[in-house]
Design a protein around this motif. Structure first.
Motif, PDB file in Angstrom:
ATOM      1  N   ALA A 194      30.781  17.088  55.747  1.00  0.00           N
ATOM      2  CA  ALA A 194      31.833  18.105  55.881  1.00  0.00           C
ATOM      3  C   ALA A 194      32.607  18.249  54.575  1.00  0.00           C
ATOM      4  O   ALA A 194      32.959  19.367  54.162  1.00  0.00           O
ATOM      5  CB  ALA A 194      32.777  17.724  57.022  1.00  0.00           C
ATOM      6  N   LEU A 195      32.872  17.120  53.919  1.00  0.00           N
ATOM      7  CA  LEU A 195      33.603  17.150  52.650  1.00  0.00           C
ATOM      8  C   LEU A 195      32.783  17.856  51.575  1.00  0.00           C
ATOM      9  O   LEU A 195      33.319  18.633  50.773  1.00  0.00           O
ATOM     10  CB  LEU A 195      33.923  15.725  52.215  1.00  0.00           C
ATOM     11  CG  LEU A 195      34.832  15.559  50.993  1.00  0.00           C
ATOM     12  CD1 LEU A 195      36.180  16.209  51.234  1.00  0.00           C
ATOM     13  CD2 LEU A 195      35.010  14.084  50.658  1.00  0.00           C
ATOM     14  N   ALA A 196      31.481  17.600  51.565  1.00  0.00           N
ATOM     15  CA  ALA A 196      30.614  18.257  50.588  1.00  0.00           C
ATOM     16  C   ALA A 196      30.591  19.768  50.801  1.00  0.00           C
ATOM     17  O   ALA A 196      30.665  20.554  49.843  1.00  0.00           O
ATOM     18  CB  ALA A 196      29.201  17.683  50.685  1.00  0.00           C
ATOM     19  N   VAL A 197      30.508  20.177  52.073  1.00  0.00           N
ATOM     20  CA  VAL A 197      30.525  21.613  52.388  1.00  0.00           C
ATOM     21  C   VAL A 197      31.854  22.232  51.973  1.00  0.00           C
ATOM     22  O   VAL A 197      31.896  23.327  51.392  1.00  0.00           O
ATOM     23  CB  VAL A 197      30.273  21.834  53.894  1.00  0.00           C
ATOM     24  CG1 VAL A 197      30.519  23.288  54.275  1.00  0.00           C
ATOM     25  CG2 VAL A 197      28.849  21.427  54.253  1.00  0.00           C
ATOM     26  N   ALA A 198      32.959  21.522  52.252  1.00  0.00           N
ATOM     27  CA  ALA A 198      34.279  22.030  51.886  1.00  0.00           C
ATOM     28  C   ALA A 198      34.401  22.200  50.374  1.00  0.00           C
ATOM     29  O   ALA A 198      34.966  23.188  49.879  1.00  0.00           O
ATOM     30  CB  ALA A 198      35.360  21.083  52.398  1.00  0.00           C
ATOM     31  N   LEU A 199      33.865  21.247  49.621  1.00  0.00           N
ATOM     32  CA  LEU A 199      33.897  21.349  48.156  1.00  0.00           C
ATOM     33  C   LEU A 199      33.068  22.528  47.660  1.00  0.00           C
ATOM     34  O   LEU A 199      33.466  23.236  46.721  1.00  0.00           O
ATOM     35  CB  LEU A 199      33.393  20.053  47.536  1.00  0.00           C
ATOM     36  CG  LEU A 199      34.402  18.904  47.436  1.00  0.00           C
ATOM     37  CD1 LEU A 199      33.712  17.649  46.916  1.00  0.00           C
ATOM     38  CD2 LEU A 199      35.563  19.273  46.526  1.00  0.00           C
ATOM     39  N   SER A 203      34.618  25.545  45.688  1.00  0.00           N
ATOM     40  CA  SER A 203      34.090  25.895  44.368  1.00  0.00           C
ATOM     41  C   SER A 203      33.711  27.367  44.312  1.00  0.00           C
ATOM     42  O   SER A 203      34.003  28.072  43.327  1.00  0.00           O
ATOM     43  CB  SER A 203      32.855  25.038  44.055  1.00  0.00           C
ATOM     44  OG  SER A 203      33.194  23.679  44.008  1.00  0.00           O
ATOM     45  N   ALA A 204      33.055  27.837  45.373  1.00  0.00           N
ATOM     46  CA  ALA A 204      32.673  29.249  45.412  1.00  0.00           C
ATOM     47  C   ALA A 204      33.902  30.150  45.424  1.00  0.00           C
ATOM     48  O   ALA A 204      33.960  31.162  44.710  1.00  0.00           O
ATOM     49  CB  ALA A 204      31.811  29.504  46.647  1.00  0.00           C
ATOM     50  N   ALA A 205      34.917  29.755  46.233  1.00  0.00           N
ATOM     51  CA  ALA A 205      36.140  30.567  46.314  1.00  0.00           C
ATOM     52  C   ALA A 205      36.872  30.590  44.982  1.00  0.00           C
ATOM     53  O   ALA A 205      37.359  31.641  44.530  1.00  0.00           O
ATOM     54  CB  ALA A 205      37.053  30.004  47.409  1.00  0.00           C
ATOM     55  N   LEU A 206      36.942  29.431  44.341  1.00  0.00           N
ATOM     56  CA  LEU A 206      37.604  29.377  43.030  1.00  0.00           C
ATOM     57  C   LEU A 206      36.828  30.182  41.993  1.00  0.00           C
ATOM     58  O   LEU A 206      37.416  30.846  41.132  1.00  0.00           O
ATOM     59  CB  LEU A 206      37.736  27.920  42.575  1.00  0.00           C
ATOM     60  CG  LEU A 206      38.775  27.071  43.314  1.00  0.00           C
ATOM     61  CD1 LEU A 206      38.684  25.619  42.859  1.00  0.00           C
ATOM     62  CD2 LEU A 206      40.190  27.611  43.085  1.00  0.00           C
ATOM     63  N   GLY A 207      35.483  30.115  42.070  1.00  0.00           N
ATOM     64  CA  GLY A 207      34.670  30.886  41.139  1.00  0.00           C
ATOM     65  C   GLY A 207      34.880  32.381  41.307  1.00  0.00           C
ATOM     66  O   GLY A 207      35.053  33.120  40.324  1.00  0.00           O
ATOM     67  N   VAL A 208      34.870  32.816  42.570  1.00  0.00           N
ATOM     68  CA  VAL A 208      35.101  34.237  42.843  1.00  0.00           C
ATOM     69  C   VAL A 208      36.507  34.643  42.422  1.00  0.00           C
ATOM     70  O   VAL A 208      36.729  35.688  41.797  1.00  0.00           O
ATOM     71  CB  VAL A 208      34.875  34.544  44.340  1.00  0.00           C
ATOM     72  CG1 VAL A 208      35.322  35.964  44.674  1.00  0.00           C
ATOM     73  CG2 VAL A 208      33.417  34.343  44.693  1.00  0.00           C
ATOM     74  N   GLY A 209      37.476  33.789  42.778  1.00  0.00           N
ATOM     75  CA  GLY A 209      38.862  34.084  42.397  1.00  0.00           C
ATOM     76  C   GLY A 209      39.041  34.150  40.897  1.00  0.00           C
ATOM     77  O   GLY A 209      39.747  35.027  40.369  1.00  0.00           O
ATOM     78  N   CYS A 210      38.388  33.224  40.181  1.00  0.00           N
ATOM     79  CA  CYS A 210      38.477  33.217  38.721  1.00  0.00           C
ATOM     80  C   CYS A 210      37.862  34.485  38.144  1.00  0.00           C
ATOM     81  O   CYS A 210      38.397  35.104  37.225  1.00  0.00           O
ATOM     82  CB  CYS A 210      37.777  31.963  38.199  1.00  0.00           C
ATOM     83  SG  CYS A 210      37.952  31.722  36.420  1.00  0.00           S
ATOM     84  N   TRP A 211      36.722  34.885  38.690  1.00  0.00           N
ATOM     85  CA  TRP A 211      36.059  36.107  38.202  1.00  0.00           C
ATOM     86  C   TRP A 211      36.927  37.324  38.434  1.00  0.00           C
ATOM     87  O   TRP A 211      37.091  38.175  37.554  1.00  0.00           O
ATOM     88  CB  TRP A 211      34.711  36.260  38.907  1.00  0.00           C
ATOM     89  CG  TRP A 211      33.952  37.486  38.443  1.00  0.00           C
ATOM     90  CD1 TRP A 211      33.165  37.604  37.348  1.00  0.00           C
ATOM     91  CD2 TRP A 211      33.951  38.758  39.089  1.00  0.00           C
ATOM     92  NE1 TRP A 211      32.662  38.876  37.241  1.00  0.00           N
ATOM     93  CE2 TRP A 211      33.132  39.609  38.309  1.00  0.00           C
ATOM     94  CE3 TRP A 211      34.561  39.262  40.238  1.00  0.00           C
ATOM     95  CZ2 TRP A 211      32.908  40.937  38.656  1.00  0.00           C
ATOM     96  CZ3 TRP A 211      34.334  40.584  40.579  1.00  0.00           C
ATOM     97  CH2 TRP A 211      33.512  41.415  39.783  1.00  0.00           C
ATOM     98  N   LEU A 212      37.497  37.423  39.654  1.00  0.00           N
ATOM     99  CA  LEU A 212      38.364  38.564  39.957  1.00  0.00           C
ATOM    100  C   LEU A 212      39.600  38.575  39.071  1.00  0.00           C
ATOM    101  O   LEU A 212      40.043  39.629  38.595  1.00  0.00           O
ATOM    102  CB  LEU A 212      38.781  38.514  41.436  1.00  0.00           C
ATOM    103  CG  LEU A 212      37.673  38.790  42.441  1.00  0.00           C
ATOM    104  CD1 LEU A 212      38.196  38.569  43.856  1.00  0.00           C
ATOM    105  CD2 LEU A 212      37.139  40.217  42.287  1.00  0.00           C
ATOM    106  N   PHE A 213      40.153  37.395  38.839  1.00  0.00           N
ATOM    107  CA  PHE A 213      41.348  37.313  38.016  1.00  0.00           C
ATOM    108  C   PHE A 213      41.065  37.770  36.571  1.00  0.00           C
ATOM    109  O   PHE A 213      41.797  38.580  35.994  1.00  0.00           O
ATOM    110  CB  PHE A 213      41.852  35.859  38.007  1.00  0.00           C
ATOM    111  CG  PHE A 213      43.038  35.621  37.118  1.00  0.00           C
ATOM    112  CD1 PHE A 213      44.305  35.984  37.514  1.00  0.00           C
ATOM    113  CD2 PHE A 213      42.872  35.044  35.851  1.00  0.00           C
ATOM    114  CE1 PHE A 213      45.403  35.762  36.692  1.00  0.00           C
ATOM    115  CE2 PHE A 213      43.951  34.826  35.050  1.00  0.00           C
ATOM    116  CZ  PHE A 213      45.227  35.180  35.446  1.00  0.00           C
TER     117      PHE A 213
END
Length: 219
Positions: A194-199, A203-213
């Motif tokens: 579960a922790l691995a999936v959460a990471l 990571s995907a959310a931060l990557g998308v957020g970083c790209w959008l930003f």
């Protein structure tokens, strides 16, 4: 100012990701340590229970030797044959005492309930030893009543039954702990997944957020 905003945003993203990674490492390390400690305790407990079986065998040897000594006495065999069996019986109990003492000392400190059971068993065993050795001495001296007297037999059987009950409780505790450790390992594995999936999701959310930003701030 725009570049400063981009830098701040990137640093924030990196900070969040780093914190999440550190948290995952800390949780994983703690889980690994707990699992290793539990496995070590279970291994020591299992080894102690295997050793306990050896003590049980010595006690059986004691009973057989005394029964043979009693038979030899009743049929009028040479005193040396009676003494030989009585000595064998006494040695068996001395060996069993060493084994049981090592069992008590081997049990991990964290297993308070099991250590209490083992301590009680050792106390019963030593009281039982006094009676059986008394019987052996009596047989060697030709005093059959010290071995087969009604009150002595009753007390001896009572102590033996109590020891057997304590042994069975220890064997059951070992089996239960093994099952508990298996369940705990399954829980740790599920938590790690579960922790691995959460990471991965983070990571995907931060990557998308970083790209959008960056896409929004950098023209």
């Amino acid at each position: 100012m725009r570049n400063l905003g981009v830098k701040t945003g990137l640093l924030a993203v990196m900070g969040v990701f780093t914190l999440a990674l550190l948290l995952a490492v800390a949780v994983g390390w703690r889980g690994t340590q707990a699992g290793a400690q539990a496995a070590d305790n279970q291994e020591r407990f299992s080894d102690a229970m295997l050793t306990l079986k050896q003590a049980e065998i010595r006690m059986w040897d004691n009973r057989v030797a005394l029964a043979v000594a009693h038979r030899n006495l009743l049929r009028g065999d040479a005193p040396a044959s009676v003494k030989g069996q009585a000595d064998r019986a006494e040695k068996a109990m001395a060996d069993a005492d060493k084994i049981l003492t090592s069992v008590v000392q081997t049990l991990p400190p964290g297993l308070q309930e099991q250590r209490a059971l083992a301590d009680s068993m050792l106390t019963k065993f030593r009281a039982y030893t006094v009676l059986v050795n008394r019987g052996g001495v009596g047989l060697v001296g030709g005093n059959e009543a010290e071995y087969s007297g009604k009150d002595i037999v009753t007390e001896r059987n009572k102590l033996l039954a109590e020891m057997e009950e304590l042994m069975q409780q220890l064997f059951k505790a070992a089996k239960d702990r093994s099952a508990e450790q298996h369940d705990e390992s399954e829980r740790l594995l599920a938590w790690s997944r579960a922790l691995a999936v959460a990471l991965l999701v983070l990571s995907a959310a931060l990557g998308v957020g970083c790209w959008l930003f960056i896409n929004h701030r950098v023209v």
